[in-house]
Design an enzyme around this catalytic site. Structure first.
Site, PDB file in Angstrom:
ATOM      1  N   PHE A 130       0.862  -1.189   0.000  1.00 34.83           N
ATOM      2  CA  PHE A 130       0.000   0.000   0.000  1.00 34.83           C
ATOM      3  C   PHE A 130       0.893   1.232   0.000  1.00 34.83           C
ATOM      4  O   PHE A 130       1.720   1.404   0.895  1.00 34.83           O
ATOM      5  CB  PHE A 130      -0.935   0.020   1.221  1.00 34.83           C
ATOM      6  N   ASP A 215       9.447   2.815   1.380  1.00 38.52           N
ATOM      7  CA  ASP A 215       8.282   3.546   1.872  1.00 38.52           C
ATOM      8  C   ASP A 215       8.194   3.360   3.383  1.00 38.52           C
ATOM      9  O   ASP A 215       7.784   2.318   3.870  1.00 38.52           O
ATOM     10  CB  ASP A 215       7.009   3.023   1.175  1.00 38.52           C
ATOM     11  N   LYS A 244       2.906  10.458   7.885  1.00 40.23           N
ATOM     12  CA  LYS A 244       2.223  10.056   9.131  1.00 40.23           C
ATOM     13  C   LYS A 244       2.750  10.777  10.375  1.00 40.23           C
ATOM     14  O   LYS A 244       2.328  11.885  10.659  1.00 40.23           O
ATOM     15  CB  LYS A 244       2.249   8.540   9.291  1.00 40.23           C
TER      16      LYS A 244
END
Ligand code: PLP
Length: 391
Positions: A130, A215, A244
């Site tokens: 993702f 990532d 985040k």
């Protein structure tokens, strides 16, 4: 509470599956709803709340900066941005950074930088990955339900089996711009990569002149027990995507840019909000808090203990407990939604990762006694259900 829910339901896009409660306050690893009910938070802002809710140091930095200067695009230099860039590069060991506003944007930028630098178009990503929902990031994302409604996506993306070294070795070639990988797949089910797989990824990229993009949107900023998850291994990614928890919960994304990336031609990429002084002030205060309080080390210790406790639960419903630091998943033999609801009634918030994995991403400031209560709640919820089965 009904008012809040009704108003949102009336005006929201409808894109989100929401839980029927309104969260109005947080403190450390605790949340409160509008009825005053208290929860232990293992959703952690879906990974954006590593330093805990309502952190006084970060709140103060945000308040001070808000009164001084919020908007300042990168056509100007800025004191907060300079301080943040310098600190981030210092702690990561990377020479340069691009600042943006989200995880998807960080991946978008990294993909563009890889194509710019190599002059190649092929991006190798992995099954269950993702990377976000904008077109480039979505093209690297695997799950059909996110992709199919929006096809055709960006051409040039390939998905290989995660942790399959041979497949990776065979696929990377002179056509490959980059390999894009999560050190622990988050949304895909809390799947840690093997050290050998990551090492092969780096080797084959070097061998064929491709770039390694890691990532770290979910794994970064202490989550897995190191500041960045790639630091568990002897790895030197060319581009590292962050977001985040980077700015204590304030939106920010970033790409750390390694030495193999040449100069990026002016105007080839950019962002109005990227590097805004408000987010930079929050990021600087947040990183300082994280390091001063040794939160990565805390995540390593508490996470190892938490995983051990969960592995000790002898429920027939559990297939596997896995994770790294305080990024923890319990794979069940069935769908997790009812269990997550049951946990919520026991005062514990957790989130799914795919259909069958319960995921725990608590703020790294969480007390051990709170994690003990989480283990008890998980045990009780699973025991109740197992008892129902055998009736
Ligand atoms: N990359 C990873 C590994 C993620 O976990 C996420 C979000 O969950 C993203 C990218 C996308 O981040 P954002 O929602 O900020 O665009």
């Amino acid at each position: 509470m009904m008012d809040i829910i009704e108003i949102e339901n009336h005006h929201t896009s409808g894109l989100y599956t929401k839980r029927p409660l309104a969260i109005v306050r947080g403190q450390g690893a605790r949340l409160w709803d509008s009825e005053g009910r208290e929860y232990i938070d293992c959703v952690g802002g879906q990974g954006a709340a590593n330093i805990g809710h309502a952190n006084p140091q970060v709140a103060q930095a945000i308040a001070e900066q808000a009164q001084r200067l919020i908007s300042c695009p990168e056509m100007f230099y800025n004191d907060r941005r300079a301080a943040w860039e310098e600190r981030l590069c210092q702690v990561s060991g990377y020479p340069r950074v691009f600042l943006c506003n989200s995880g998807a944007e960080a991946n978008e930028a990294a993909i563009k930088f890889a194509r710019l630098t190599t002059g190649r178009s092929e991006i190798i990503a992995f099954k269950r990955a993702f990377h976000g929902r904008t077109f480039g990031a979505l093209s690297a994302t695997w799950e059909k339900k996110y992709r199919e409604p929006f096809e055709p996506l960006v051409p040039g993306f390939i998905h290989l089996t995660y942790n399959d070294r041979q497949a990776l070795q065979a696929a990377v070639s002179e056509r490959t711009a980059a390999v894009l990988v999560e050190v622990v797949q988050g949304e895909g089910g809390v799947n840690p990569a093997s050290a050998e797989f990551l090492s092969v990824a780096e080797q084959v990229c070097r061998q064929h002149g491709a770039l390694l993009i890691v990532d770290e949107v979910q794994t970064g900023f202490g989550r897995t027990g190191r500041l960045f998850a790639f630091q568990h291994y002897d790895l030197r990614p060319d581009l590292v995507c962050l977001a985040k928890s980077i700015a204590g919960g304030v939106p920010m994304g970033a790409v750390l840019i390694g030495g193999r990336i040449g100069s990026l031609p002016p105007q080839t990429h950019g962002s109005t909000f990227g590097g805004n002084p408000l987010a930079c002030a929050a990021a600087l205060a947040s990183l300082n808090f994280l390091l001063e309080n040794r939160l990565p080390e805390r995540a390593a210790e508490l996470g190892a203990w938490f995983i051990e406790q969960l592995r000790g639960l002898s429920s027939p419903l559990i297939r596997e407990v896995r994770g790294l630091g305080l990024m923890v998943g319990i794979e069940l033999k069935q769908k997790v939604t009812p269990y997550l609801q049951a946990l919520m009634s026991e005062g514990v918030m957790a989130l799914p990762a795919g259909l069958t994995v319960m995921r725990f991403l608590p703020p790294l400031v969480i007390e051990k006694s709170d994690l003990e209560r989480v283990v008890e709640a998980v045990a009780s919820v699973l025991a109740k259900e197992a008892a129902e089965w055998t009736k």
